[in-house]
Structures are given as structure tokens and as C-alpha cells.
Design an enzyme around this catalytic site. Sequence first.
Site, PDB file in Angstrom:
ATOM      1  N   CYS B 259      49.506  40.214  34.959  1.00 58.98           N
ATOM      2  CA  CYS B 259      49.726  38.923  35.473  1.00 58.98           C
ATOM      3  C   CYS B 259      48.303  38.225  35.549  1.00 58.98           C
ATOM      4  O   CYS B 259      48.428  36.915  35.450  1.00 58.98           O
ATOM      5  CB  CYS B 259      50.511  38.814  36.537  1.00 58.98           C
ATOM      6  SG  CYS B 259      49.883  39.493  37.768  1.00 58.98           S
ATOM      7  N   GLY B 430      49.433  32.553  47.585  1.00 67.17           N
ATOM      8  CA  GLY B 430      49.065  31.634  48.585  1.00 67.17           C
ATOM      9  C   GLY B 430      50.119  30.331  48.508  1.00 67.17           C
ATOM     10  O   GLY B 430      51.135  30.239  48.035  1.00 67.17           O
ATOM     11  N   GLY B 433      51.043  28.813  45.362  1.00 68.37           N
ATOM     12  CA  GLY B 433      52.316  29.600  44.452  1.00 68.37           C
ATOM     13  C   GLY B 433      53.366  29.688  45.183  1.00 68.37           C
ATOM     14  O   GLY B 433      53.803  30.997  45.036  1.00 68.37           O
TER      15      GLY B 433
END
Lengths: 423, 524
Positions: B259, B430, B433
Site C-alpha cells: 500500500c 493517523g 486517515g
Amino acid sequence: MSQKKQDFLARSKEFWNPGKTQDWIDMGVDLVIDRREGYYLFDMDGQRLIDMHLNGGTYNLGHRHPELVEVLKAGTERFDMGNHHFPALARVALAEALRATAPGPDFKYTAYASGGGEAIDIALKTARHANQKRRIVSIHKAYHGHTGLAVKAGDHRFSKLFLSEDTNDEFIHVKFNDLTAMEDALRGRDVAAVIMETIPATYGFPMPEEGYLPAVKALCEKYGALYIADEVQTGLMRTGEMWACTRYGVEPDIMVTGKGISGGMYPIACVLITEACGGWLKEDGFGHMSTMGGAELGCVVAMKTLEIVQRPESRSMGQYIADFLRAGLDDICAAFPDFFIGIRQHGLVMGLMFNDPEGAKPVMKRLYENGVWAIFSTLDPSVLQFKPGLLLSQADAEETLRRMAIAVEQAREDVMGNRRRMV
Amino acid sequence: MTAQQVEPLVDISNSDAARVGRAEMMLERARWAATVFERYDREATMAIVEAVAAKAHEHAAHFGEAVVAESGFGVAAHKKIKNELTAHPLVDFYRDQDFVNARVDEARKIVELPRPAGVIFALTPSTNPIATLHFKAILALMTRNAIVISPHPAVRESSVAAAHALCEAAVAAGAPEAVIQILEHPTIPMVEAFMHSPKTNLILATGGTPMVRAAYSSSNPAIGVGPGNAPVYVDATAEITKAARRIVDSKSFDNSVLCTNESVLITTQDIEKQLKIALKSAGAHICSDDEVERLRRFLFHPRGFNVGAIGRDASWIAGECGIRVPSSTRILVAPIGRIGVEEQLSREKLCPVLALHVAKSRDAAMTQARAVLRLTGAGHSAAIHCRDEAVIMRYSGMVEAYRVIVNAPCSQGAAGFATNLAPTFTIGTGYFGRSSIGENIGPQHLVHWTRIAHNSDKGEPFGEYHGLKREFRGPLAHAPADGVPGAGAAQSPRHAPQSPALDGASKDELRRLIAEELRDLLRK
């Protein structure tokens, strides 16, 4: 005690059992179990008790185990007790499941009872038929239930009252862990079977000495007797294996399971029978009948119980619980060595020994006051039966030990006064 | 044969009671393991960690191949690298940190005692299944926690085998039994039962957005991480040849299933030509407008990203789109005119397809980079290739990412393998997100500290804590089994019966679940 409870106890004496109701009150245990959940019992006045008695292992998986409740509910959509005359789906399914767990390759059939006593009667009758002999050898202070034959195999405590003790010299009682006595009893080759609780519960869980049980089995073979293992309290993973007899290296001819097999949700008990002993099932399959024995709802619950106890989690939790409680009990034992004098243990089967012929009674009472329920051994009240559940949580185990330490100290004072401890 | 193989007459397996029952048994078993583990000292703990790392390293290549065979995507050799990175290097990185003994702060008159979370429920993804499994298991062991892993169904078999191997190694090195467990038949309702259980202390969620949101909605403490969609900005001050090579290396690594891989390359007109040449010589194919349209249609279906393309290599994808490329092609670069909801190629693409946007100016490039993360991937990663610290600082302050990788491949760099960030397979996204942690997840997130705080008054003495050792009682002795020859030692668990082969219906269900999760991973 609330007025409500007092009223209830009065009704209990009036309609149910005045002697038993009063005896508990006299022993300082005014328990009326109301709600129950997991390993907790709630008295009708609200007191919570952690259940370390489990009704002899009936609640091995806890009270009202959610999966057992679910399977029983789902079972009622299709089954009821069933008709004992006919081949029945659930009975055969459970018999097949039991055979897969049996403590030996020769096991073949399962006969069903509605409770442990009847199952013992079936086991004894099966042995008599297979062996064409009448005599039954059991252990001094044994307990196998209250039905016709089972009560004779047990201590006179429960038979004499009803003028039901053996009068034909058919039931012989020998001392536990005494191989000479056992051999003497068998030597005449007129014994149908030896019946043996793998660890005698009501006698306070005295542990079989190393080699004792296999030697009894060998004597049975030598003198043509059958070996019946009563696994009602010791089976279902309580000793780390499905059946405790296999832990001792004994392969019985007939085995009885009850209590925990259906988790306290629906009564059932089972007799596992080897091919060689199952002759009556072919000769006259109607020989023993029981309308409620092997009730199909009980079979459905028992199958789920078997599945749960065989999960890898069960085995390892049992080990953790046994180890953890032992470590904690050892500490308590070390703190009160003049009173708490020993621990008998095999896995979750434990007998706590106290330095007084009736020492387990005050311990029981003090534990009750401190929120733990464990019972003295009827046939040896110096020993407290301590039977933690197979799925006991870590928190409850720790909580039990904390309460235990307090109760043992209080009971010690009850029995021994304020004499200085020998620490 | 065991009783479990006898067909149940009354099947309750699809009931809440059955799911909760199974979950609670595994979790309570884990609680017992954690309780005993907390009695271990640092030396015993690290011996277990080392043994598990050695096992993880030893089977890295095997499971690299096994997961590619099972899931059908990724590059086995690259998976081996990831599986190895999450063995010894991970342990080395944290070796000097002590999560077992007390910390004494004389100046503040505070002593801190590490307290393990207890029972951790960890999800592992299909994209980095074994590396994430290694990573979470080793972190749990370092901090004396017990862990229950729920693998992605697409890589179930490999994950189960790997977890069992790690647990065996741990127990052989003295760890409490079942300190690592794995859910052998994960389903969404089953996972929810674990997440919602009061017996779970912490959820470590790596995977699709729905799973991460479910973790946060569970009422239990959770560390969940969102998806990535890293913008990479190549500034005019960059060493263009090096930048291009790093980007191509990173984007082709494990066919781009990390990712942290670069998703949208942004540069400015003044160096466009030069950069394209450098990309080509590093192994990229720059698509024509027609080829970009083919790619777009292939990769994005009306319902979302084409899960069939995940982790496939560049020439396979080109072949599927009818784009002719040399077989040595490592990545496909798709020039796009704009960024945002209208351009699907500006979304996350877990395959070696890199969007390329050329901005008019440095300011415009930065605005566009910010827009990439607004679309999806907020809080995750961004990269920059640049020689001007002021530009790097400005870029980093603009993009909503908690790690900005400078002059390094982003795939590895953001995960701490080509930078000095903490090595991780769980990237905290965090607050940008919707996650509780913004840094790379490490062992420090799996313990809390009990703080012993003395009176700050100078007249009150602090006392001497340095000489004090915490009491560690070590493993529990086995309880006796009276009368059993050689009693005490319990027998090891019998192996659970083999699970039945999947029938057609289960396979369809499995495919549906995988597709759903992967789509969600890429949607947002």
C-alpha cells in the site's frame, strides 16, 4: 435472609424436602439458586457464587452454555424425547459420536439412560449378562447412584435407609488402592464385573496409586471379570483427556458417562459397551427399556458437548486452569499448613484435604459466605471437592483463589481457634 | 475419527451463539497464555522472539511461493524479501528497546512499568499476508502479549501453516502454549464476533476499509490503518535518472501490492521529457492516449477496481489490454491530464501501473499531490525526489501524509526498509486517515505504562529504584496428575481434524468475499 427467601424455604419444606432444606440451613448454607450463567450462580437474594462444584461436573462447560442453549432450542424445532422402541436419528448419531471418542477400539454400542444411576444399572446388567455371573465388586465408600443396582454397589449410607442394601452377598466392597483385597474378591472367579470410578468423587477424590487401576484391570482379566469405568465425574476432558481411564492406561469393557455429557441442559446418560459385552443387544434388544433414556433432545445437546470438549482450546484451557489454580492453592496451603494439609489433583479434579474429620464443612460454609460454591465430600467430609470448570476464565480463577485464601483462614479459626499457625 | 466428523443433526454453526462461543474460547485461551507470558523476564521473552524470528526467516522463501500460488498474485522472490525483513531485521531494530523491565526517570521522579495489552486480535491482508503475520506476531511476543490472527481468506492455508509454525517455534523456546493462534476459517461474521468480544484487548486491523471501520466501531481499542495512494513528486532539482530508477524499482516491487507504492507521479513541464526518457530506460513503458484509455477500461469496472489485475505483472496487464510492450517491461506509465474523481487512474492501483501527471509549475504540482490524497489514501504515504530542503519541507507540510519519503523508493521507504523509519507492515494513517496512530506501528503501541509518580516536592525523597528488579515468576509448573506414571507433563494437543475440502458454494462465497474486500480496499 430476605422475607421472600424465608417464605420460600418454608414452602420448600412443606412441598419438597423438609430434611434436605433444613440440613443446608443448619450447615450455614441458605442457598436457593436462582439465575445462573457461565460459572456463576446467583442466590435468590442476589448473592453471586463462583461455581466450583459444578454438580459433579454437570456444568463442566458452565451453566447454560450459549452453544448448548442454542442447539437445544434448535433441536426442539425437530425433535422431542423420541420413541424408545424405534431406531432414532439422534440416538444413533450420538452413539456414533461417542464411539469415535471411546477409550478403546473394541467399543461398539451405546445404551441410553435418563440419568447416571440408571446408566450404572444398565452397565451392571450388561456385565452380568455378558459374563453370566452375578457378583459385583466395587470400592469401599463408593458412590454410583441411587437406583436398584447402583445403590447396592455404593456405600450403605444410601441403601440401608431404604432397606435396599445387598443381602445376597452379591455386592462386595473392597478398599481402594488395595490390590490384595481386590485379588481376594476376584479369586473365586464368580465376579461379573468390577465397577470403578476412575477417581472416586464422593469419597473425596483419593487418587489411584501409580499402577493400581491397570493392575485391577489385569486382575479382572486374570479372573474372568469385566471392568466397568464410571467416568461420570472424571470424563469429558476434566483430566486432560476425554476419559480419565485412558490417562491411567486402562481400557475398560464398559464405560458410563453422564452429568456433564449434556451440560446440565437436558438429562441423559450413556453406557458404552464393547462388542464382546453387548450380547443382550442382539439376543433381546428390548431387554432394557427407558422412555426417557436417550431422549433425542439430550442426544442433540450431548453431541454439541462432545464437539466443544474436543476443541483444542478446551484441552489447553484445562491445563492452564489446573496449573494456575494449583500454584495458587499451593500458596494457600503453605500459609495454613496445620489446617489445609494437602491437595489431591488430577487436572481439574481436585480434593482439598483439611486437618479435621469434618474440616471441609466449615470451609464450604466460609467459601459460601465469600462467594464461592464448593462442597464437602459426603463420604469423607475432611475433603473439599474442588472442581473448576473446563472453560473457567482467568479472571474468575484468580478471583476464586483470592476468596479461597480468606475463607480458608476463617475456617481454620472456626476449627482450630486462634492457635498460632505453624508457619 | 472424532466426534467432530459426525454430521451434526442440528447444525447451529451459522448462529451468533456458535460464533461467539468459538471466538470466546480462542480469546480466553489467549488470555491464559497472556497471563502466564506476563510472568516472563526480558531474557526469556527475547529468547522466544529470536526463535520465532529464526523460524520466520527460515520459511520466508517457502511461504513467498506458497502465497503466490494460493492467491495468484505478487512476486514470490519479493515476498521472500518481505518475509525476511519481518524476521531478524525487525527484531534487530527494536533489540535495544525494553518492553519488559521498569524505566526509571530520576529527574521527574517517575518509574514506568510496561503493561502488555493482553489479548490482541490481528487481521492480516491478502497483499502482504506472511510478512504482516510475522510482523504482528513478533511485535506481540516482544511485548509479552498473546495474539489471535485472522488471515485473509484468499491466503488462508498459507497463513494457517505459517502461524502454526511460528507458534510451535515460540512454544519450543519456552513460550506459553497457544501464545499465537490463528482463526482457521475466517468469515466476516466470525471476525465481527472477535472484534466485539469484551475478551479482546486490542484490534490490529490491516486490510480493507470496511474491516478497519468495523474494528473502530467494535467498542474495543483498535489500531486500524487506511488505504494508501501515494503521490510522488519529482522536482526539477532532482537527480532525474536516479529518481526514475527508484520509482520503477519501487513500483515493480512485488507487482505493486504494497500500500506504500507510488500511485501517481507528478512532475513539471520543464523536466517532463527528460523524466520520461529516464523512466523508459529504467524499464517503464509510457502509454499513448489510446493505451491509457484501454488501461482505464481494463482496470476500472463500473463497480470499482478490477481485482483480477491486483499484483499481476506489467506485461500481463499490457497483454490483457492489447498493448504491445517488450517482455522486459517493468511498469506501465499512464499520462493523465487531471487528478480527481473524474480520473479513475488517479486512484490507488495495486498493480504496476503508475499514473503520470505533468503540472505547469511547482506550486501546481504540490496542489495536485495534495489532491491525490484527498481522493483516497489520506494519512498514508507520499514521496518526493528533490535536492532542495525548503521544497521538501513545503511539500511535506502540504500533503496529508504522515510519512514523506525523500529520494528513495516509497514502497520500501515508507515501510522503513530503505529509510530509517521503523520497519512496519502496518502504516498508521493517523487522524488524516481516520486512525488512532499516525506513525509506523511498532511494539510500543502494544503496551501501556503504569507510571509510579512521586511527590514533586524536593523535600520528598524519590528512593532507589535502580537496584530493584521486577519479580518474574516465569512459566507455570504443570499441575500433578496424581497416580499417572510420569505425571505432570501434559500431552500435546491432538491435531484438529483436517477441514473438509471446500465445496463449490463455499468457493463462490470465498471469491465473493475476496472480491468485495479488494474492491473496498481500492474504493473509498
